[in-house]
Write a protein that holds these residues in place. Structure first.
Motif, PDB file in Angstrom:
ATOM      1  N   LYS A 200       0.827  -1.219   0.000  1.00 49.11           N
ATOM      2  CA  LYS A 200       0.000   0.000   0.000  1.00 49.11           C
ATOM      3  C   LYS A 200       0.855   1.259   0.000  1.00 49.11           C
ATOM      4  CE  LYS A 200      -3.819  -2.181   2.407  1.00 49.11           C
ATOM      5  NZ  LYS A 200      -5.173  -1.793   2.746  1.00 49.11           N
ATOM      6  N   VAL A 201       2.075   1.126   0.547  1.00 53.73           N
ATOM      7  CA  VAL A 201       2.958   2.292   0.615  1.00 53.73           C
ATOM      8  C   VAL A 201       3.840   2.382  -0.632  1.00 53.73           C
ATOM      9  CG1 VAL A 201       4.785   3.426   1.942  1.00 53.73           C
ATOM     10  CG2 VAL A 201       3.002   2.124   3.128  1.00 53.73           C
ATOM     11  N   PHE A 202       4.402   1.250  -1.025  1.00 55.40           N
ATOM     12  CA  PHE A 202       5.436   1.270  -2.069  1.00 55.40           C
ATOM     13  C   PHE A 202       4.915   0.864  -3.454  1.00 55.40           C
ATOM     14  CE2 PHE A 202       7.788   0.891   1.910  1.00 55.40           C
ATOM     15  CZ  PHE A 202       8.695   1.929   1.761  1.00 55.40           C
ATOM     16  N   ASP A 203       3.670   0.445  -3.521  1.00 56.33           N
ATOM     17  CA  ASP A 203       3.108   0.065  -4.817  1.00 56.33           C
ATOM     18  C   ASP A 203       1.669   0.570  -4.921  1.00 56.33           C
ATOM     19  OD1 ASP A 203       2.631  -1.016  -7.268  1.00 56.33           O
ATOM     20  OD2 ASP A 203       2.629  -3.119  -6.615  1.00 56.33           O
ATOM     21  N   SER A 204       1.511   1.876  -4.710  1.00 56.26           N
ATOM     22  CA  SER A 204       0.164   2.452  -4.875  1.00 56.26           C
ATOM     23  C   SER A 204       0.313   3.740  -5.689  1.00 56.26           C
ATOM     24  CB  SER A 204      -0.483   2.701  -3.506  1.00 56.26           C
ATOM     25  OG  SER A 204       0.320   3.567  -2.735  1.00 56.26           O
TER      26      SER A 204
ATOM     27  N   LYS B  48       1.180   3.201  13.635  1.00 52.09           N
ATOM     28  CA  LYS B  48       0.646   1.848  13.451  1.00 52.09           C
ATOM     29  C   LYS B  48      -0.868   1.791  13.610  1.00 52.09           C
ATOM     30  CE  LYS B  48       4.638  -0.807  14.078  1.00 52.09           C
ATOM     31  NZ  LYS B  48       4.695  -0.833  12.610  1.00 52.09           N
ATOM     32  N   PHE B  49      -1.383   2.475  14.623  1.00 53.58           N
ATOM     33  CA  PHE B  49      -2.780   2.242  15.003  1.00 53.58           C
ATOM     34  C   PHE B  49      -3.700   3.430  14.775  1.00 53.58           C
ATOM     35  CE2 PHE B  49      -0.107  -0.620  17.564  1.00 53.58           C
ATOM     36  CZ  PHE B  49      -0.615  -1.842  17.110  1.00 53.58           C
ATOM     37  N   ASP B  50      -3.193   4.509  14.187  1.00 55.18           N
ATOM     38  CA  ASP B  50      -4.053   5.655  13.919  1.00 55.18           C
ATOM     39  C   ASP B  50      -3.843   6.198  12.499  1.00 55.18           C
ATOM     40  OD1 ASP B  50      -6.023   7.584  14.986  1.00 55.18           O
ATOM     41  OD2 ASP B  50      -4.402   9.031  14.715  1.00 55.18           O
ATOM     42  N   TYR B  51      -2.634   6.719  12.226  1.00 57.24           N
ATOM     43  CA  TYR B  51      -2.408   7.369  10.928  1.00 57.24           C
ATOM     44  C   TYR B  51      -2.588   6.393   9.762  1.00 57.24           C
ATOM     45  CZ  TYR B  51       0.200  10.389  14.182  1.00 57.24           C
ATOM     46  OH  TYR B  51       0.591  11.142  15.236  1.00 57.24           O
ATOM     47  N   PHE B  52      -1.983   5.225   9.879  1.00 58.06           N
ATOM     48  CA  PHE B  52      -2.042   4.273   8.757  1.00 58.06           C
ATOM     49  C   PHE B  52      -3.475   3.808   8.528  1.00 58.06           C
ATOM     50  CE2 PHE B  52      -1.167   0.430   6.295  1.00 58.06           C
ATOM     51  CZ  PHE B  52      -0.115   0.844   5.489  1.00 58.06           C
ATOM     52  N   LYS B  53      -4.177   3.625   9.632  1.00 59.68           N
ATOM     53  CA  LYS B  53      -5.566   3.192   9.532  1.00 59.68           C
ATOM     54  C   LYS B  53      -6.393   4.259   8.813  1.00 59.68           C
ATOM     55  CE  LYS B  53      -8.768   0.724  12.501  1.00 59.68           C
ATOM     56  NZ  LYS B  53      -9.032   0.370  13.900  1.00 59.68           N
ATOM     57  N   LYS B  54      -6.123   5.524   9.139  1.00 69.79           N
ATOM     58  CA  LYS B  54      -6.856   6.612   8.475  1.00 69.79           C
ATOM     59  C   LYS B  54      -6.514   6.674   6.986  1.00 69.79           C
ATOM     60  CE  LYS B  54      -7.456   9.545  12.516  1.00 69.79           C
ATOM     61  NZ  LYS B  54      -6.702  10.423  13.440  1.00 69.79           N
ATOM     62  N   ASN B  55      -5.258   6.432   6.663  1.00 70.29           N
ATOM     63  CA  ASN B  55      -4.821   6.545   5.264  1.00 70.29           C
ATOM     64  C   ASN B  55      -5.147   5.306   4.433  1.00 70.29           C
ATOM     65  OD1 ASN B  55      -3.759   9.082   5.674  1.00 70.29           O
ATOM     66  ND2 ASN B  55      -1.724   8.315   6.199  1.00 70.29           N
ATOM     67  N   PHE B  56      -5.027   4.132   5.049  1.00 69.56           N
ATOM     68  CA  PHE B  56      -5.125   2.901   4.251  1.00 69.56           C
ATOM     69  C   PHE B  56      -6.167   1.890   4.758  1.00 69.56           C
ATOM     70  CE2 PHE B  56      -0.708   4.415   3.624  1.00 69.56           C
ATOM     71  CZ  PHE B  56      -0.728   4.584   2.243  1.00 69.56           C
ATOM     72  N   GLY B  57      -6.842   2.222   5.827  1.00 67.97           N
ATOM     73  CA  GLY B  57      -7.939   1.368   6.288  1.00 67.97           C
ATOM     74  C   GLY B  57      -7.557   0.172   7.135  1.00 67.97           C
ATOM     75  N   GLU B  58      -6.273   0.006   7.400  1.00 74.02           N
ATOM     76  CA  GLU B  58      -5.858  -1.128   8.245  1.00 74.02           C
ATOM     77  C   GLU B  58      -4.808  -0.660   9.244  1.00 74.02           C
ATOM     78  OE1 GLU B  58      -5.328  -5.233   6.359  1.00 74.02           O
ATOM     79  OE2 GLU B  58      -5.108  -3.904   4.638  1.00 74.02           O
ATOM     80  N   ASN B  59      -4.658  -1.403  10.336  1.00 79.20           N
ATOM     81  CA  ASN B  59      -3.558  -1.112  11.245  1.00 79.20           C
ATOM     82  C   ASN B  59      -2.242  -1.515  10.602  1.00 79.20           C
ATOM     83  OD1 ASN B  59      -5.069  -0.160  13.494  1.00 79.20           O
ATOM     84  ND2 ASN B  59      -5.591  -2.269  14.023  1.00 79.20           N
TER      85      ASN B  59
END
Lengths: 338, 247
Positions: free
Chosen positions: A112-116, A296-307
């Motif tokens: 999700k980070v390196f291939d989106s 791990k448990f907030d920003y990524f979830k907001k950006n990509f929908g998962e922890n």
């Protein structure tokens, strides 16, 4: 994912023979136990060296996709002057055996980070050239909590094939064409009885995992809490948790010997986000540890929908002072916004 | 025993002699211990003391400068504190040491057995041995962070202008880092073994330190941490030094 492949069942000797067959044609990496030190992914020379026990590798499979030090380009010189030469992409097809479900799931998060929106040619090339063969866990560690992070010790997300050791037999779940190329004709198809056995085995593996972690929603409410200072007080500011994490991917750009390298960095280090001016927006352990928890448990979830955590337990298992991120996040004071 | 310890800590807070006390508490797994920063009498209730309390709490002193600190200290911690006092890193009036006796595994017959085995190898065999070990190094610097003596405000490994050795995860950089770390501890390491315990990839770092410790003992009859009064080995000279260069 829509394509359906048949599961295969083979004996131990046949599995070793399949791996032996790969050794001549591909670079093969597999888990190997170094006595008294642990289990490490290493290039395999002998198929019998493969470690098929219950222990986990200390380092996750991440480093084969996101290298600890990736060279981007090199400065060179010829008659007409200096020029930059881009580092070539590795071309060799490669087979990595032994990844656990959590590690492979970590790769799906890194995708999700390196291939989106951003395409990282090195990472994507490493994903493409690798066939990832997993081994399902049957003896989870006390620090494992993958089922609480939406994973399971029996899932094959991010893999090409997943091996289940059952008695002295191995059931192989073929997941992709790349997996089918290796195991498509190995052993035999499962009969009805073996299918039932596999299903009950999978259930047992999931149930063997006892630790449950509840990550609260709305962690941002606790951002300003003094809680993070207490939670991080014992942190040594080393890189064990971030470097051994299957999903941590922060990096630093380093220039040395005329090369530009992308090297792992970690939020626990005191010089993480230290600016050239000397200013550091995360000046103490409190801000740095909180960064780890929130990424791990907030920003990524907001950006990509998962922890950005797969519950592999490495950061807890190997923390020199037993800091437990799952416990810390689960107990964050959401009612004490300040 | 544990009540006595808790009361001692509470007394330090009651008499306002400390800002923080370093001790141990139970980890989440219910078995292991983990470090505990005690800020008040109530926190002291969480104190535990048993054979799982293995950490060298003196490693936290580097980040507590300017505070008045109490510390629950076993033999290794006491020795580390002695070196820190010797090197003027702490003032003894700001430190309240509560000594505790640990349940010790029986001491090995020959402390330097593993060092002697390495010494018996040829130089090239030894290099091969260490190259193999350091090839696993992930440069997490847990060995540095856990060490009470590694208190440089800006470690040579973190300097980038110039970078003294490769930051890349390569054998060359790994070798430079690990050798630099060991040499900087010459005459200072008290052999608490925390670096080796903290190392996630099982590098026998203690053997490297013990080799230097053994040399220091044989050459100078010096043991780090054995007394606060002695002068730090590499920060002093002796008029009777047998070599000429120092005179």
């Amino acid at each position: 994912m829509s394509k359906k492949f048949m599961e295969r069942i083979i004996g131990r000797e046949e599995l070793i023979r399949v791996i032996e067959g790969l050794l001549g044609n591909f670079q093969v990496v597999g888990p190997r136990e170094l006595p008294g030190k642990g289990v490490f992914y290493q290039p395999m020379k002998n198929a019998r060296d493969i470690y098929l026990g219950g222990g986990f590798t200390i380092e996750p499979v991440k480093k084969f996709f996101l290298s600890p030090s990736e060279c981007f380009f090199e400065q060179k010189r010829n008659e007409s002057g200096e020029f930059l030469e881009e580092a070539p992409l590795a071309g060799d097809k490669r087979i990595i055996i032994g990844a656990r479900s959590c590690e492979a799931r970590g790769l799906t998060l890194l995708d999700k980070v390196f291939d989106s929106d951003y395409k990282d040619s090195f990472y994507i090339n490493n994903r493409k050239r690798t066939t990832l063969i997993g081994i399902s866990c049957d003896s989870p560690d006390k620090d494992c909590f993958c089922t609480s992070m939406g994973g399971s010790p029996t899932e094959g997300r991010g893999m090409d094939a997943l091996i289940f050791e059952i008695g002295d037999q191995f059931i192989i779940e073929v997941i992709s064409d790349k997996g089918s190329d290796i195991f498509g004709s190995a052993g035999s198809e499962l009969n009805e009885e073996q299918k039932k056995l596999w299903e009950s085995d999978k259930k047992k593996r999931k149930e063997a995992l006892s630790r449950k972690v509840a990550v609260p929603d709305g962690l941002d409410k606790a951002f300003g809490s003094p809680y993070w200072e207490r939670a991080s007080s014992a942190c040594l500011s080393c890189g064990v948790c971030t470097y051994l994490c299957p999903t941590c991917h922060c990096f630093d750009l380093v220039d040395e010997e005329r090369k530009r390298l992308r090297c792992y960095d970690g939020c626990a280090f005191a010089d993480f986000t230290l600016h050239a001016s000397g200013e550091n927006p995360r000046p103490t352990k409190k801000e740095r540890y909180r960064q780890r928890a929130y990424h791990k448990f907030d920003y990524f979830k907001k950006n990509f929908g998962e922890n950005l955590c797969v519950g592999c337990g490495r950061c807890i298992r190997h923390c020199p002072v037993k800091i437990d991120i799952a416990d810390i996040v689960a107990n964050a004071p959401l009612d004490k916004e300040s | 025993m544990i009540e006595e310890l808790r009361n001692k800590v509470k007394e330090l807070f009651a008499s306002k002699r400390v800002d923080v006390v370093l001790g141990y508490q139970r980890a989440v797994d219910g078995v292991s211990a983990k470090p505990l920063f005690i800020y008040n009498q109530e926190d002291a209730e969480r104190l535990v003391w048993d054979s799982y309390c293995v950490y060298n709490l003196a490693c936290y002193l580097k980040e507590l400068a300017g505070k008045k600190v109490g510390i629950i200290a076993k033999a290794c911690d006491v020795k580390s504190i002695a070196v820190l006092l010797q090197e003027n890193q702490w003032k003894s009036q700001d430190l309240f040491v509560i000594e505790v006796e640990e349940v010790k595994p029986s001491a090995p017959a020959d402390k330097y057995e593993s060092v002697r085995k390495l010494e018996a190898k040829s130089a090239s065999e030894r290099l091969k041995f260490w190259e193999e070990e350091f090839s696993r190094c992930i440069r997490c610097y847990a060995c540095r962070q856990v060490c009470p003596m590694c208190y440089c405000p800006r470690c040579v490994a973190d300097q980038s202008m110039p970078a003294w050795f490769s930051r890349a995860n390569s054998l060359k950089g790994n070798l430079s880092w690990n050798v630099t770390r060991a040499m900087h501890l010459a005459g200072r390491c008290i052999d608490c073994g925390e670096c080796e315990r903290a190392c996630p990839v099982g590098i026998p770092l203690r053997d490297l330190n013990k080799k230097i410790e053994k040399d220091v003992k044989e050459l100078f009859n010096y043991e780090a941490g054995s007394s606060v009064e002695q002068k730090p080995l590499l920060s002093c000279f002796d008029k009777n030094d047998p070599t000429d260069f120092i005179k």
